[in-house]
Motif scaffolding. Structure first.
Motif, PDB file in Angstrom:
ATOM      1  N   ASP A 158      -3.667  79.558  72.158  1.00 12.08           N
ATOM      2  CA  ASP A 158      -2.476  79.798  71.344  1.00 12.08           C
ATOM      3  C   ASP A 158      -1.574  78.574  71.257  1.00 12.08           C
ATOM      4  O   ASP A 158      -0.385  78.688  70.971  1.00 12.08           O
ATOM      5  N   ASN A 159      -2.122  77.384  71.507  1.00 10.74           N
ATOM      6  CA  ASN A 159      -1.337  76.165  71.511  1.00 10.74           C
ATOM      7  C   ASN A 159      -2.072  75.109  70.689  1.00 10.74           C
ATOM      8  O   ASN A 159      -2.998  74.461  71.190  1.00 10.74           O
ATOM      9  N   PRO A 160      -1.678  74.904  69.427  1.00 13.16           N
ATOM     10  CA  PRO A 160      -2.414  73.970  68.572  1.00 13.16           C
ATOM     11  C   PRO A 160      -2.273  72.528  69.033  1.00 13.16           C
ATOM     12  O   PRO A 160      -1.232  72.115  69.541  1.00 13.16           O
ATOM     13  N   GLY A 161      -3.344  71.769  68.868  1.00  9.85           N
ATOM     14  CA  GLY A 161      -3.323  70.361  69.257  1.00  9.85           C
ATOM     15  C   GLY A 161      -4.655  69.921  69.812  1.00  9.85           C
ATOM     16  O   GLY A 161      -5.692  70.565  69.606  1.00  9.85           O
ATOM     17  N   VAL A 162      -4.656  68.808  70.525  1.00  7.45           N
ATOM     18  CA  VAL A 162      -5.839  68.284  71.222  1.00  7.45           C
ATOM     19  C   VAL A 162      -5.531  68.311  72.706  1.00  7.45           C
ATOM     20  O   VAL A 162      -4.541  67.724  73.156  1.00  7.45           O
ATOM     21  N   TRP A 163      -6.395  68.976  73.480  1.00  6.65           N
ATOM     22  CA  TRP A 163      -6.086  69.243  74.891  1.00  6.65           C
ATOM     23  C   TRP A 163      -7.235  68.787  75.783  1.00  6.65           C
ATOM     24  O   TRP A 163      -8.377  69.183  75.602  1.00  6.65           O
ATOM     25  N   PHE A 164      -6.882  67.997  76.761  1.00  7.51           N
ATOM     26  CA  PHE A 164      -7.813  67.354  77.683  1.00  7.51           C
ATOM     27  C   PHE A 164      -8.285  68.361  78.732  1.00  7.51           C
ATOM     28  O   PHE A 164      -7.484  69.130  79.275  1.00  7.51           O
TER      29      PHE A 164
END
Length: 561
Positions: free
Chosen positions: A516-522
């Motif tokens: 539920d958290n848009p973006g690019v996540w490591f």
């Protein structure tokens, strides 16, 4: 005149009361990244610090506060700051991993990290997220509950931040550079640290009297909340306090069901809040900080000590000692880990995804790749699903946001490309693939990810950290994950909720989270050596519907590569 005085009184009263009534506020900090000469273990070296402090300054905020930190780089290295465990809802630009969500801050440049702490309270920490700089560039992040909201456990009388770390006599960047050149594992640290103190060590006579030992002064009858952070680079750690029980009440800024223990085990990247009641009257009590490693892999096997000292105790009072657990005390670690459960109360429910939209399985471990320039002609590497991650030269979030082609592909394998006995000796071919490959998730998808340790070269526990999310550890086991029988044993009621989880040696862990958290996540191992070797990947979480489900535009001062 009377009316004017009344107005003045009203304004003064409002000024006094308003801060108590307004829950959220903006907290401003400035981090000057500077070099500082530090002497430890009878040896002096220059280290990278924030504001000249080691560990760095503690950030204090409340749930729902806005935090603004200006980082100014005065050193020769590029730097970033990562706010480990902060959800960063729609603010991935402030997450901090170099070349994942931002280009690093170059020498002489600055960047303002701006984020809101939403729905989180407890202890987290911040650290550099480039090279091995986090060895000395780190500090605690204390998130207090909203004003007027009590802890869901007996209120402590006092609180104390305890940051655990590692210390090398050598320059840390030189250690990993040498390792990379020869293709072999780096030298282990020379000591563990407690709030920057190495403790008395026989290798340095000047420290035998406790000159560099941390001492916590306590008062009889007082209960302390210990906010424990493992900021070490490469080691799981046992913590014991002689003669005292600890009551664990929170991990990774999530409340737990309270439970008593005489030993805490904490991986790099994890935090733990524990209550300690000073009920012994007088005296000094030994605190041991020792490594946990249950396979024959080199670690810093020295035990660092600190002291719990009762006020007004005579200096001649004998120290009450305690032996640390054996280095390979798997059962001690397992008993502790199995005791951690989410609080799952009405006020703090455990919202475990009960259905799964995306089911993934990632093998994690090490391998060997050809390296003509290395001494042995080969190099130790690490991989997720046999892919050793290649760091880009442009931030992945920028590439995603601006649709820059050629930076990455979104074809990361969601399951192992071929099956084998993962927890066994593994295939004869230990070579991995290389690539900057990401996995794409739809907004709000419920995700189940099984993390499977492999026995290639050697099985080993891996502390896996996911940026941008908390997850629930719904199951774990030894050996190979069985998708038919193991899900029936999952805990979907009150599993521990974390941002960093230790995958057991030769075993597996199943986690669930909602994207539920848009973006690019490591996603990466928090053993820095394994991250350097390539045990990392990233998720792209797509935007949802409308601006409230989409990543915010990048800040104007976002660093350039």
């Amino acid at each position: 005149m009377v009316q004017l005085i009344s107005w003045v009184r009203a304004i003064v009263l409002a000024a006094c009361i308003l801060p108590l009534l307004v829950d959220a506020r903006t907290r401003h900090y400035k981090f000057n990244v500077v070099m500082r000469n530090v002497t430890k273990l009878c040896s002096t070296k220059s280290i990278v610090t924030v504001n000249g402090q080691f560990p760095g300054p503690t950030i204090y905020a409340r749930e729902d506060d806005n935090v603004v930190v200006k980082v100014v780089n005065h050193v020769k290295y590029n730097v970033t700051a990562h706010w480990h465990g902060v959800r960063q809802l729609r603010t991935g630009w402030s997450d901090g991993p170099a070349y994942i969500t931002q280009c690093p801050i170059q020498t002489g440049q600055s960047f303002v990290y701006n984020f809101t702490i939403t729905g989180q309270r407890g202890t987290l920490f911040w650290h550099a997220h480039i090279l091995w700089l986090r060895a000395t560039v780190h500090g605690a992040l204390v998130i207090l509950p909203k004003l007027g909201v009590p802890y869901p456990f007996p209120k402590p009388d006092k609180e104390e931040v305890i940051v655990l770390g590692e210390w090398w006599k050598s320059d840390v960047e030189a250690v990993i550079d040498q390792s990379t050149k020869i293709g072999l594992p780096p030298n282990v640290s020379d000591s563990h640290t407690v709030n920057g103190y190495t403790g008395p060590l026989t290798s340095c006579p000047s420290l035998q009297g406790g000159a560099d030992a941390y001492k916590l002064e306590v008062q009889n009858g007082t209960t302390y909340l210990l906010r424990i952070v493992n900021a070490a680079l490469n080691e799981d750690i046992f913590v014991k306090v002689a003669g005292h029980q600890l009551t664990v009440v929170e991990v990774d800024a999530v409340y737990t069901k309270p439970f008593k223990t005489d030993t805490i085990v904490i991986t790099p990247g994890q935090t733990t809040n524990a209550l300690l009641t000073a009920d012994k009257g007088a005296g000094s009590y030994l605190v041991t900080i020792s490594p946990y490693m249950d396979v024959p892999i080199p670690v810093d096997n020295r035990t660092t000590t600190a002291t719990l000292h009762y006020q007004n105790s005579l200096s001649s009072t004998a120290m009450t000692t305690v032996k640390p657990p054996p280095q390979n005390a798997t059962q001690v670690a397992a008993t502790y880990i199995n005791s951690i459960r989410s609080l799952n109360s009405k006020e703090y429910p455990a919202r475990v995804p009960l259905t799964v939209d995306k089911s993934l399985m990632f093998t994690i471990g090490v391998g060997v790749n050809p390296c003509p320039a290395c001494i042995n002609g080969s190099r130790v590497v690490a991989a997720v699903n046999n892919v050793s991650f290649v760091m880009p030269t442009v931030g992945l979030l920028q590439a995603h946001y601006y649709n820059i082609s050629g930076v990455y592909t979104d074809d990361f394998p969601g399951t192992p490309l071929f099956a084998y006995n993962y927890s066994g000796s593994g295939p004869k071919n230990m070579q991995t693939m290389n690539g900057t490959r990401l996995y794409r998730l739809p907004y709000n998808a419920s995700v189940q990810l099984v993390l499977q340790d492999t026995g290639v070269i050697s099985p080993e526990s891996h502390p896996i950290h996911l940026h941008g999310f908390n997850f629930f550890a719904v199951g774990k086991g030894v050996g190979n994950y069985n998708p038919i029988t193991d899900p029936a044993k999952f805990n979907l009621i009150d599993p521990v909720e974390r941002n960093t989880i230790g995958v057991p040696t030769g075993g597996w862990t199943a986690i669930r989270f909602r994207a539920d958290n848009p973006g690019v996540w490591f996603l990466h191992c928090h053993f820095e050596v394994h991250t350097s070797w390539g045990l990392k990947m990233a998720f792209i979480v797509e935007n949802g519907k409308g601006p409230n489900e989409s990543i915010l535009p990048p800040p104007k001062d976002l660093p350039k590569c």
